[in-house]
Scaffold this motif. Structure first.
Motif, mmCIF file in Angstrom:
data_model
loop_
_atom_site.group_PDB
_atom_site.id
_atom_site.type_symbol
_atom_site.label_atom_id
_atom_site.label_comp_id
_atom_site.label_asym_id
_atom_site.label_seq_id
_atom_site.Cartn_x
_atom_site.Cartn_y
_atom_site.Cartn_z
ATOM 1 N N GLY A 1 -13.359 3.775 11.951
ATOM 2 C CA GLY A 1 -12.211 4.134 11.131
ATOM 3 C C GLY A 1 -12.633 4.347 9.694
ATOM 4 O O GLY A 1 -13.380 3.535 9.128
ATOM 5 N N VAL A 2 -12.160 5.433 9.097
ATOM 6 C CA VAL A 2 -12.531 5.751 7.715
ATOM 7 C C VAL A 2 -11.325 6.138 6.856
ATOM 8 O O VAL A 2 -11.465 6.340 5.651
ATOM 9 N N GLY A 3 -10.143 6.261 7.460
ATOM 10 C CA GLY A 3 -9.004 6.835 6.758
ATOM 11 C C GLY A 3 -8.429 5.932 5.686
ATOM 12 O O GLY A 3 -8.064 4.785 5.950
ATOM 13 N N ASP A 4 -8.329 6.451 4.473
ATOM 14 C CA ASP A 4 -7.731 5.721 3.365
ATOM 15 C C ASP A 4 -6.566 6.548 2.810
ATOM 16 O O ASP A 4 -6.150 7.529 3.419
ATOM 17 N N ALA A 5 -6.072 6.167 1.634
ATOM 18 C CA ALA A 5 -4.845 6.776 1.114
ATOM 19 C C ALA A 5 -5.034 8.208 0.632
ATOM 20 O O ALA A 5 -4.070 8.968 0.549
ATOM 21 N N GLY A 6 -6.251 8.579 0.281
ATOM 22 C CA GLY A 6 -6.466 9.914 -0.254
ATOM 23 C C GLY A 6 -7.873 10.407 -0.004
ATOM 24 O O GLY A 6 -8.698 9.729 0.618
ATOM 25 N N GLY B 1 4.363 7.080 7.753
ATOM 26 C CA GLY B 1 5.522 7.872 7.355
ATOM 27 C C GLY B 1 5.255 9.357 7.385
ATOM 28 O O GLY B 1 6.094 10.160 6.967
ATOM 29 N N VAL B 2 4.085 9.741 7.898
ATOM 30 C CA VAL B 2 3.681 11.149 7.952
ATOM 31 C C VAL B 2 3.463 11.537 9.407
ATOM 32 O O VAL B 2 2.734 10.861 10.133
ATOM 33 N N VAL C 1 -9.720 9.472 11.232
ATOM 34 C CA VAL C 1 -9.113 9.599 9.906
ATOM 35 C C VAL C 1 -7.594 9.507 10.014
ATOM 36 O O VAL C 1 -6.938 10.414 10.542
ATOM 37 N N LEU C 2 -7.057 8.404 9.523
ATOM 38 C CA LEU C 2 -5.618 8.216 9.453
ATOM 39 C C LEU C 2 -4.999 9.250 8.510
ATOM 40 O O LEU C 2 -5.623 9.660 7.529
ATOM 41 N N SER C 3 -3.782 9.666 8.800
ATOM 42 C CA SER C 3 -3.078 10.564 7.894
ATOM 43 C C SER C 3 -3.021 9.951 6.502
ATOM 44 O O SER C 3 -2.807 8.743 6.363
ATOM 45 N N PRO C 4 -3.211 10.755 5.451
ATOM 46 C CA PRO C 4 -3.080 10.198 4.100
ATOM 47 C C PRO C 4 -1.673 9.639 3.897
ATOM 48 O O PRO C 4 -0.698 10.211 4.371
ATOM 49 N N TYR C 5 -1.584 8.500 3.228
ATOM 50 C CA TYR C 5 -0.306 7.815 3.071
ATOM 51 C C TYR C 5 -0.088 7.482 1.600
ATOM 52 O O TYR C 5 -0.939 7.752 0.752
ATOM 53 N N PHE C 6 1.040 6.912 1.286
ATOM 54 C CA PHE C 6 1.473 6.547 -0.054
ATOM 55 C C PHE C 6 1.986 7.772 -0.804
ATOM 56 O O PHE C 6 3.138 7.826 -1.207
#
Length: 314
Positions: free
Chosen positions: A77-82, A141-142, A103-108
């Motif tokens: 896992g590597v996904g962060d907020a941006g 939320g995305v 990669v998690l969807s970008p959040y915040f």
């Protein structure tokens, strides 16, 4: 039917100071391979990537790669907020022998569709390993819509997606991409029925708590024994219910320790279970059944089915 591929998303065992608990990590990973799991996702959302210190994250991946060498598929896992933070994680993982990055969807901050397309393509260009998208709208939320995923599937280094969103969208996606693009489904309460529909790629965090039950679902499905698959699914779904009832990460931590996997899997500010909760969890028939399997007393899961089913239903 085709071989069913099972990937366990594993938690991150920590010491009291929230450094990596090495013994716990090796025990946890060994349990997956010994049960016949095909792959692991380390530092995903179950591993609480975003709550870890940078040095703990680096240590986690470095040691996990070593513990898993030659055992099966290894996803990081590597996904962060941006973009910048995720790109830095990918550059670190580029130094390790991994089979893919998730990669998690970008959040915040909410990005437009065009910006999300740019985001994933640029990260895929940086990554040495194949990149997998991760759709988890309940957390981020995305929502990654089907048309956007199909467009991203054309990138030479975007190899697939982990889908934790709407199942109808996921099934539509499977029919919209070619077989070279892996659609990995995270619906732990429906593994047996999805296998019956021909879905062969599955990934979830609850698998790592009960890899034996998870493998039994797949083994039964592959042999066409749908009654046995449904029985093992009831065990796994019951365990999933306990996680939601008592809190996912505190319960995961308690049950891992019951499996003799040391470490704390619920970092601050999570509160661990109180004594009453711990006792209620320990007394639950699902917890007792999991203990039998974890101790190797019934590795096939085909034990006392009728009485256990009545206990779960009653």
């Amino acid at each position: 039917m085709s071989k069913i591929n099972l990937i366990s998303a594993v938690g991150t065992p920590l010491n009291p100071d929230e450094t990596l608990h090495l013994e716990g990590l090796q025990c946890l990973l060994d349990a997956q391979w010994n049960a016949g799991i095909d792959g692991v996702l380390v530092a995903g959302t179950m591993g609480l990537l975003q709550l870890l210190r940078e040095e703990t994250y680096a240590s986690l991946l470095r040691h996990a790669v070593k513990f898993c060498k030659g055992k099966g598929e290894f996803l990081a896992g590597v996904g962060d907020a941006g973009f910048a933070r995720t790109a830095d994680r990918i550059r670190y993982v580029n130094t390790l022998p991994v089979d893919g990055v998730i990669v998690l969807s970008p959040y915040f901050v909410r990005f437009r569709t065009e910006e999300q397309l740019d985001y994933y393509r640029a990260l895929a260009d940086i990554s040495k390993a194949p990149l997998f998208l991760y759709d988890l709208p309940s957390v981020t939320g995305v929502r990654l819509d089907v048309s956007m995923i199909v467009e991203l599937s054309k990138h030479k280094n975007i190899a697939g997606i982990k889908c934790s969103g709407d199942l109808n969208d996921t099934l539509e996606l499977i029919s919209s991409v070619d077989d070279s693009f892996r659609v990995i489904v995270a619906k732990a309460d429906q593994v047996d029925t999805l296998c019956e529909q021909g879905v062969v790629n599955h990934l979830d965090g609850v698998f790592s708590l009960a890899p034996e039950w998870t493998r039994e679902i797949a083994r039964s499905a592959e042999s066409g024994d749908w009654i046995a698959a449904a029985e093992a699914q009831r065990h796994l779904s019951g365990l999933l219910g306990l996680l939601h009832e008592y809190g996912v990460f505190p319960t995961y931590s308690e049950l891992m320790n019951d499996r003799d996997v040391p470490g704390m899997f619920a970092p601050k500010p999570f509160r661990l279970l109180n004594e009453n909760q711990r006792q209620a969890l320990a007394d639950h028939p699902i917890t007792k059944a999991l203990g039998h399997v974890a101790r190797g007393e019934d590795p096939t899961v085909n034990w006392q089915r009728a009485s256990f089913s009545r206990a779960v239903q009653g």
